[in-house]
Scaffold this active site. Structure first.
Site, PDB file in Angstrom:
ATOM      1  N   GLY A 153       2.734   2.212  10.810  1.00  0.00           N
ATOM      2  CA  GLY A 153       3.704   3.294  10.670  1.00  0.00           C
ATOM      3  C   GLY A 153       4.414   3.649  11.974  1.00  0.00           C
TER       4      GLY A 153
ATOM      5  CG  HIS B   2      -5.720   1.976   5.285  1.00  0.00           C
ATOM      6  ND1 HIS B   2      -5.282   2.890   6.212  1.00  0.00           N
ATOM      7  CD2 HIS B   2      -4.714   1.090   5.113  1.00  0.00           C
ATOM      8  CE1 HIS B   2      -4.054   2.554   6.581  1.00  0.00           C
ATOM      9  NE2 HIS B   2      -3.684   1.471   5.932  1.00  0.00           N
TER      10      HIS B   2
ATOM     11  CD  GLU C 110      -2.788   5.444   6.834  1.00  0.00           C
ATOM     12  OE1 GLU C 110      -2.772   5.505   5.589  1.00  0.00           O
ATOM     13  OE2 GLU C 110      -1.873   4.896   7.497  1.00  0.00           O
TER      14      GLU C 110
ATOM     15  CE  LYS D   6      -0.143   3.116   4.821  1.00  0.00           C
ATOM     16  NZ  LYS D   6      -0.028   3.192   6.292  1.00  0.00           N
TER      17      LYS D   6
ATOM     18  CG  ASN E  51      -1.740   1.237   1.369  1.00  0.00           C
ATOM     19  OD1 ASN E  51      -1.776   2.068   0.463  1.00  0.00           O
ATOM     20  ND2 ASN E  51      -2.425   1.375   2.503  1.00  0.00           N
TER      21      ASN E  51
ATOM     22  CD  GLU F  12      -3.395  -2.343   7.258  1.00  0.00           C
ATOM     23  OE1 GLU F  12      -2.345  -2.651   6.671  1.00  0.00           O
ATOM     24  OE2 GLU F  12      -3.938  -1.231   7.138  1.00  0.00           O
TER      25      GLU F  12
ATOM     26  CB  SER G 287       5.419  -1.778  11.978  1.00  0.00           C
ATOM     27  OG  SER G 287       5.028  -0.442  12.217  1.00  0.00           O
TER      28      SER G 287
HETATM   29  P1  13P Z   1       3.170   0.333   7.588  1.00  0.00           P
HETATM   30  O1  13P Z   1       3.652  -0.958   6.992  1.00  0.00           O
HETATM   31  O2  13P Z   1       3.891   1.530   7.059  1.00  0.00           O
HETATM   32  O3  13P Z   1       3.085   0.283   9.081  1.00  0.00           O
HETATM   33  O4  13P Z   1       1.649   0.528   7.072  1.00  0.00           O
HETATM   34  C1  13P Z   1       0.778  -0.527   7.174  1.00  0.00           C
HETATM   35  C2  13P Z   1      -0.453  -0.172   6.431  1.00  0.00           C
HETATM   36  O5  13P Z   1      -1.195   0.705   6.839  1.00  0.00           O
HETATM   37  C3  13P Z   1      -0.718  -0.885   5.180  1.00  0.00           C
HETATM   38  O6  13P Z   1      -2.002  -0.608   4.714  1.00  0.00           O
END
Ligand code: 13P
Length: 251
Positions: free
Chosen positions: A174, A96, A98, A11, A9, A168, A214
């Site tokens: 992150g 997601h 976010e 982002k 992803n 997640e 992560s």
């Molecule tokens: P990270 O791997 O950067 O922690 O992000 C995970 C994520 O949100 C994947 O959709």
């Protein structure tokens, strides 16, 4: 049988040229290599059509990171599931954390997005997961169950079978604070049990459930070794081939 999947992803990272270069580099690296999982990259909307043209989509699936909750019409700035599908992308990341947190996507909105994605032949990669306060209050199972129920459990068993899920935990995204393999396995087993109660063992057994938060080259093997962890949804570590390849090769 369910598939093992490593999905990136991106982002909101990489301009068009950078994104194309990354996709091509991954494509070249995978050429002639036998890997033991499906590989997907989730790019920003504007990259989709060009990335699809530039790579072997039999080797690398392409995903959008969102789609609209409406089919078409006067929704300035939105991108429909049909538009995503018309680029040749086959997947769409939905739900997601976010998007839930920053863009106020409710379970009802997500339900509409899933329906439209499926109606347009896209495979949703549907994300669920608790925030830190919910885990600390020991509400994580309840939260994840309710996310499943509110957005997905009105689907027919045939439609539900088309989904990929991603657990997640928001506190792991992150932050460098990965869930332990035990925490991941415990929740993935719970998710599978919850699916089995609603749709039966066969559907539950065939659903790929990815872990995200992560995940990286050093923890992927341990995470993927769990019986109910069928791969990963990778953020930061999907932004370079050097970091993404070892995760793919963890299978
Ligand atoms: P990270 O791997 O950067 O922690 O992000 C995970 C994520 O949100 C994947 O959709």
């Amino acid at each position: 049988m369910r598939k093992n999947i490593v999905a990136g992803n991106w982002k909101m990272n990489k301009n068009l040229q950078e994104g194309l270069a990354l996709a091509k580099e991954l494509d070249a690296t995978l050429k002639g290599k036998k890997v033991n999982c499906d590989v997907i990259i989730g790019t920003p909307f504007i990259h989709l059509a060009k990335v699809v043209e530039a790579i072997d989509t039999h080797k690398i699936g392409v995903a959008a990171q969102n789609c609209a909750d409406k089919a078409s019409g006067a929704y300035t700035g939105e991108v429909s599931a049909e538009m995503v599908a018309s680029t040749g992308a086959k997947y769409v990341i939905l739900g997601h954390s976010e998007r839930r947190a920053y863009y106020h996507e409710t379970p009802e909105i997500l339900k509409q997005k899933v329906i439209l994605a499926l109606a347009n032949g896209l495979t949703p990669i549907f994300c669920i997961g608790e925030v830190l306060a919910e885990r600390e209050a020991e509400k994580h199972f309840e939260i994840v169950k309710s996310q499943l129920q509110k957005s997905l459990f009105e689907l027919s068993s045939e439609d539900f079978s088309k989904l990929i899920l991603a657990y997640e935990p928001v506190w792991a995204i992150g932050t460098g604070k990965t869930a332990t393999p035990e925490q991941a396995q415990e929740m993935h087993a719970f998710i599978r049990k919850t699916i089995a109660e609603k749709y039966g063992d066969e559907v539950a057994d065939n659903t790929s459930i990815l872990y995200g938060g992560s995940a990286n080259a050093s923890n992927a093997k341990e995470l993927f070794a769990n019986p109910d962890v069928d791969g990963g949804l990778i953020g930061g570590a999907s932004l370079s081939v050097d970091k993404f390849m070892p995760i793919i090769e963890a299978f």
